[in-house]
Design an enzyme around this catalytic site. Structure first.
Site, PDB file in Angstrom:
ATOM      1  CB  CYS A 152      -0.995   0.100   1.212  1.00  0.00           C
ATOM      2  SG  CYS A 152      -0.687  -0.289   2.839  1.00  0.00           S
ATOM      3  CE1 TYR A 153       2.787   3.860   5.169  1.00  0.00           C
ATOM      4  CE2 TYR A 153       3.398   1.867   5.038  1.00  0.00           C
ATOM      5  CZ  TYR A 153       2.725   2.773   5.303  1.00  0.00           C
ATOM      6  OH  TYR A 153       2.918   2.834   7.295  1.00  0.00           O
TER       7      TYR A 153
END
Lengths: 366, 366, 366, 366
Positions: A152-153
Site C-alpha cells: 500500500c505504501y
C-alpha cells in the site's frame, strides 16, 4: 467466465483486506460467484458485520484449492509465505492468481529471502509475475498468470513520484524522503495492545523507523522508473484513523537554483504523466486548484485529503514547490484497503479479464 | 512578587494558548493573581468550559495595560504584530514580557518583515529578547526583560535535533527533512470550514508545503547550534487530534558508510546532551528501550507517543538508525499547547522569577 | 504517615485505573512513597509511557502484602474477587483499604454473589465498608477501614440524579432512564478484537443492553437517596474516545402538568444540593448558563462536555426540562478514570487521612 | 426519462446532504444527468473534494427552476422554508419533488408553523405529499408528486421501533425513551465554533434536551403505527464521528411480569415485520446473533455498529430485553447522510420511477 460472470476465490478472507475484496466483489457487475476462504473461527458476517445480509460463508482454504477447477481468479490476502507455496496449484489448474502479499513482488528470490527471512518456495514463477501498479504495467498485467499486487505504501508512493522521477526533474543523487501515515487497518486485524483504541486515540504511532519492509520494494520500483539506483528514506506511522494513506514526499530538484521552477512546472509534469481528470489514468486525480485567486480559496484546498478517497479506488495527488530550498513536495492519498490493496487487485482482475478497467470500482470516496 | 505570589497578565486569553496559560497558572503554586485580557464577546467560562468554577473573568486589553504597575509578568498569546506594538509599555513599567507570538524571535527586523509582511514596530528591543527554549538558553532567559517563546514546531524540532546537530554527527551539507503533525488546536480557535469536525475526522490536513512560516525560525535555531547555515525542509500537516505535535526528522549522517554507527550511538549522543531521566533537562525524556530482548517488547514501544505527553510539559524523544541508507531518525513529541506554547512560557517565567524551573509543570501526560 | 507523607500501595497497577492512580499520586503533595504492584510482564514505564521518568517499578502483589506494615493505604484496582480475598490481610495490619472493584459495594453478600457469580470471601467486612461517593458519605468515609469506591457509571449517575431524587421532584413510580457513553479505557487494557482501533473508530459500541452489572448498584444508591425502591433502566455504550463518561438521565416529573416547572426550577434544586461553584461540593460544578440572552450563546453551551473534564476530578452537570412531556433531563460528565475511579479514590484517601479533600486533585480538565 | 436515464436536479447541493445526493446519483445506473444548484461561492469540486473528476458544476437555483421542463425529479436539500416556496413551480411543470427538509412532513400546516416558526407557504400541497419511509409507505410514494423525506432521527427511530409498536408489545401508556447520537455532519456545513474539530474531538455534544424539533415528527409517525397518541422522550447528541446515527430506544413492555418475554420474542417480532435478510425490506437487516454459544461470541457482536453502515443505505437493527425491569431495548443504526437523507431520497426516486428500489444503493458499508 460463466454466463453469470467470473467465479473468484479469496484466500485470507477474514482479514481487513480480504473483507474489502468481498465488499467490492459483491458489487462488481462482472462477478458471478465469490468463494471466501479462511481458517478463522468467526462466521463470515461476524468477521465482517458491514456485509450483513450478503450470504457469503467461509470455506476452508483446502476446499478452495480443491475447487480450483471452477475458478477464474484467486486472490491471496494472506500473510507472506502463503501464496508462494499454494499459488502453483492454482496456476497449474489455469486459475489466474492475484497476490496481495509480498511473495511475488521481487524478481530476485535472494531479495525476498533477505527481507522476509525464508527461501522463496516458487522461484520459477517469479520471472513471469507482473507487478500490479495497473497504471504503469497494464500490458504485463493483461497477460499474466500471476500478478504481484503492490504494497500500500508502494503504490501510493509510485503514483505520487512517477511523474517527478520519470520526468527527469528529481535530483536522484539525493535521497528521496517519504513520510507516510497509514490507517490502523494497516496494522492487521489481530488484537495487539499497541493497536487498542485507547492506545491509538489522539496519537500517532511511528514504527519501523530503522527501515520499513516496503522500503526496498519502493526503491526497486522508483529505480525502475528512473533507470538507475535510487535511495528512498521512508518514515512510517499509523495515524488515528481506520483507513487511508497520506504519503508526503520531498524530492530535491535539479537545477533548483535557476528560479525557473514553480508549482506550475510540477503540475504540468503530473498532467503530462497521468492525464487530466478521468481521461488519463482514471483513478489518479491531480488537485490543480490555484493557491490564490479562487473565491474563498483555502490554504488546505490545494492538497488532497485522505477522507476524500475513503472507500474508493482513487488516488488524489497534490504538488507544491519550496522554491527557497529547491524541494518538490508531493502528496498522494489513497484508501490503503482499496487502491492500496483490494481495489487495485480488482482493477488488475478487470484488465486480466478483458473487461472495463473501472468495473465495480467507480464509486467516489465518502 | 507580592506575599501571595506573582501577579501575571495574559493578553489574548480567549484563544487556545491563552486558555492553556490560565489552566496552568491556576494550579501554579507561585502565582497569586491572574488577569486574563481579551476583546472576545464570550464570558471566560464559556470560552474555556474546562475552567468552570475558576472565577476568572476577562478584562479589556486596555485595562490590563493600565494595570501594568501591579504586574510581575505579562504573557502575549496574541496574533503576530500585537506584542511588538504593546510590549514597550509593559517593559517600561518594569513588567517582564513573555511573548508566544513570533514578534521577538528574530534578531534582524528585516527577517521579521520578510516573513510577517510588515515592518517591526520595536526593532530596538529585538537585541535584548532572549529566545525561550529554556533548555538551551536558561542564562539568557533568567535576565531578560522580553522572552520570545519559540514556535511549537521549532521547540519540538530543536529539542529533537540539538544532540545530533551539536554532536557533529549530522551531515549538514544535506538538507534535514522534517515531517510534523500538529493537533487541530494549532489551527487556532476561529471557526473555519477546513477545521470543522467533519472535514478533519478520519483525515490529515497537509498545509504550507511551499514553506511554513516556522521554517526560517527553525533554520535560524538549528544553524545557531551547528555554527553554520543549514537547510531544513519542513512538511507540516494537522492530524485528526486536538493536541500534540509528532515531529519526525531524517538526518543524513557523516561517515555513514563505515558501519560504526548504530541506534546505540544515537542514544549515547542524546543522553550526553539532555541527561538521563529527570536529572538533566527535566522535561526532556529519551525513550531508551532496547528494540528487542525485553519481555513483550513491541515495535511501537521504542518510539514516543503524542498521547503520552498530552496536557504535560514533557518532550519525549526517540531515535533510530536506518543503517542501509545512513539516515538518523528522530522523533520528538510535545503537547503543542503546553511545551509548544503555554508550558514553556511558564517554564521561562519560573526561571525569570528565580523559582524552581518545574513549578506548576510537573504533571505527567494523560 | 511518615514525615515525608503517606506511603501507599496500588494493587493492579498495570491497568488503566492503576496507572491513573500512580499518575495522580505522583503529583500529590501529601504522598511520600508509592508502591505499585502487578503481575504483568511489562516494565512500569512500558505499561505507562506517559509516566516516563517517574522512577516507579512494579513489585509483586505478594511482596506488597509482606510490606503491609509500612503502608498507610492500599488501593485495589484489580478485577472483582481480588480485594475481597486479600483486603483482610491489610485491614488486620492496620492499612486502610480503598477498593475500586465491586467487592465491597453491597452490604448484602447475596447480592454480590448473584451479580458476580461467586460467594463473597469476606462477608464479615461488608458491614463496615463505607461507600465512596465522597460528596454524599464523607463522614462514613472518614472513619472507614475499607472504602468501596463506586463504579464509574454509578458515581456519575448518583451525582447527576441526587438533587432530583432527593428533592422529591422525580416521579419514582416511573422508571428512570439512563443512557451513558463511556470511553474505551472503560473496557480495560486486555487486547480484544472489539476494542481494536479500527473496530471502534467512527463508531459507538452499545453493550450489556439486557442489564449492565452496574445497574443494581445504581438502583441501590438512588434508592437509598429516595428512601424507596426505584427502577433504573440503564443503556450503556463505549464511545470512540479514550476517557470520559457522558451520562444522560430522563426522569419523569411529579405534577408535570401544572406548568410551574421550568429549567430554572431544576437549576435551583441542583444549586441547593451541591452548592454554587467551588463552595459546595468542590468537584461538582453546575452549568447554569442561561439558554438565551448571552452574547454568542450557543445551543451546546448549556450542556457540559466530556472533553472539559478530561484528566480532572470534576463532575460537570447540566439540566434541562422537556415541558411538553414532563421529563427532566440531566447530563453528568466525568473522566471515567479520574472522578469515575482513581480521582475519587484519592479524594476518599484525603478525607480518611484528614488532609484537604482536594489535595492533589485540583487540576482542571484539558 | 430520456434514453440515457433520468434527469435530476439537486437544490442545496453544496451542503453535506446535497453532496451525498450527487455522490450516489453519479453511480446510479438509471440517472443520465445531474444538475446541482447552489448559491455558494465554492466551485463544485472544492465544496466536495471527494467528487474530484466528476465534472459537475453548480448552476444557480434560478436557472434550475427555468430548466424545470427538462427534469424528471428535483431533490430539495435546503433549509426549512425553501421547498415549500419553490416546489409548486416544479410540481406544476410535471417535475416530481423529493424534499429532504421538513416542509412537507406534516399534514397539518398549524403543526409546521408551531415548530418552524412561520406559516406554511403551500398548505394546499400538504395533503398529497407522501411520507418517505419507503419501507412503510411504498404505495403512497409510488404515486406521489411530492415526497417528504423523513428526518434522519425519525427514519432511524421508526424503522427501529415499528415492529415493537405495531406488534402490540409496547406499553404505550408509558413514555418511549430514545437516546440518539448523530455524526457531526448532522450539524450542517456552516462553520461554527462548537463544531470545530478541537471542540468535538474526544467529546460528545448533547443538544436540544428540552425537546428536539424532530420529536413531534417522531411522535406523529410512531403514533400512526400505533393507532394512538404516544409520548416519545428524545435525547440527542453529536458524537465525535462524521457520519451515522446510533439510536437506542427503551420501551416498557406489556405483561412484562409474566416471564414469557425474552430476546427471542423480540427477534421474532422484528423478523415478522421486516423480513429476514434481504428478502423483506432490503435495506433493513436484523442482527440475530445468539448472545452465547457461537465460537468467539463477543458481547458487542449482538448489537449493530454505526461504522458497519457508513456510506451505505442500510439500517442495521439489534434488540435485547432487560427482563428484570421489563424494558425492550432496540438499537438502530444508519448513515445519517444516506439512509437518513440522500439514500432514502433516492430509494424513493427509484420507487417513483418504477425502477428497482435498490438501484444505485446496493453498496455495503465500509
Amino acid at each position: 467466465m460463466g454466463s453469470n460472470g467470473l467465479t473468484v476465490g479469496v484466500v485470507g478472507a477474514a482479514g481487513y483486506s480480504g473483507g474489502e475484496l468481498c465488499r467490492l466483489l459483491l458489487n462488481h457487475p462482472g462477478v458471478g460467484a465469490i468463494l471466501p476462504a479462511s481458517r478463522g473461527e468467526l462466521p463470515f458476517e461476524q468477521a465482517h458485520p458491514n456485509l450483513a445480509g450478503c450470504g457469503l460463508e467461509f470455506l476452508s482454504p483446502e476446499l478452495l484449492v480443491e475447487s480450483a477447477g471452477g475458478l477464474d481468479f484467486v486472490f491471496y490476502s494472506a500473510p507472506a509465505g502463503t501464496a508462494m507455496r499454494e499459488a502453483p496449484r492454482f496456476v497449474e489448474a489455469g486459475v489466474r492468481v492475484i497476490d496481495l502479499s509480498p511473495d511475488f513482488r521481487f524478481a530476485d528470490p535472494v531479495v525476498y529471502e533477505r527481507i522476509y527471512g525464508e527461501p522463496h518456495a516458487s522461484p520459477h514463477l517469479l520471472g513471469e509475475a507482473a507487478y500490479g501498479v495497473t497504471e504503469l504495467y497494464r500490458d504485463d498485467v493483461r497477460e499474466a498468470r500471476i500478478v504481484a499486487n503492490p504494497g500500500c505504501y508502494v503504490i501510493t508512493g509510485v503514483l505520487g513520484l512517477a511523474p517527478l522521477v520519470a520526468g527527469g526533474l528529481a535530483d536522484l543523487d539525493r535521497t528521496i524522503h517519504i513520510s507516510a501515515l497509514n490507517g490502523t487497518t494497516g496494522a492487521g486485524s489481530t488484537p495487539r495492545r499497541e493497536v487498542m483504541h485507547p492506545e491509538v486515540f489522539g496519537s500517532v504511532l511511528p514504527y519501523s523507523m530503522e527501515g520499513h519492509r516496503h522500503g526496498p520494494e519502493l526503491e526497486d520500483r522508483i529505480g525502475a522508473l528512473a533507470g538507475r539506483k535510487v535511495c528512498v528514506g521512508l518514515s512510517t506511522a499509523h495515524g488515528a484513523f481506520a483507513r487511508g494513506i497520506c504519503l508526503q514526499a520531498s524530492v530535491s530538484v535539479r537545477g533548483r537554483g535557476d528560479g525557473a521552477i514553480t508549482r506550475e512546472t510540477l503540475l504540468d509534469l503530473y498532467r503530462d504523466f497521468h492525464g487530466p481528470g478521468h481521461e488519463g489514468n482514471y483513478f489518479v486525480l491531480l488537485n490543480e486548484l490555484p493557491k490564490n485567486g479562487k473565491p474563498n480559496a483555502k490554504e488546505y484546498d490545494v492538497y488532497p485529503s485522505v477522507a476524500s478517497v475513503a472507500g474508493s479506488n482513487f488516488c488524489h495527488l497534490g504538488v507544491d514547490y519550496d522554491a527557497e530550498r529547491g524541494i518538490a513536495k508531493t502528496i498522494a492519498v489513497t484508501d490503503n484497503l482499496v487502491k492500496g490493496a483490494a481495489g487495485s487487485a480488482i482493477q488488475n482482475m478487470n484488465v486480466m479479464a478483458g473487461i472495463d478497467e473501472t468495473a465495480g470500482l467507480t464509486h467516489y470516496g465518502l
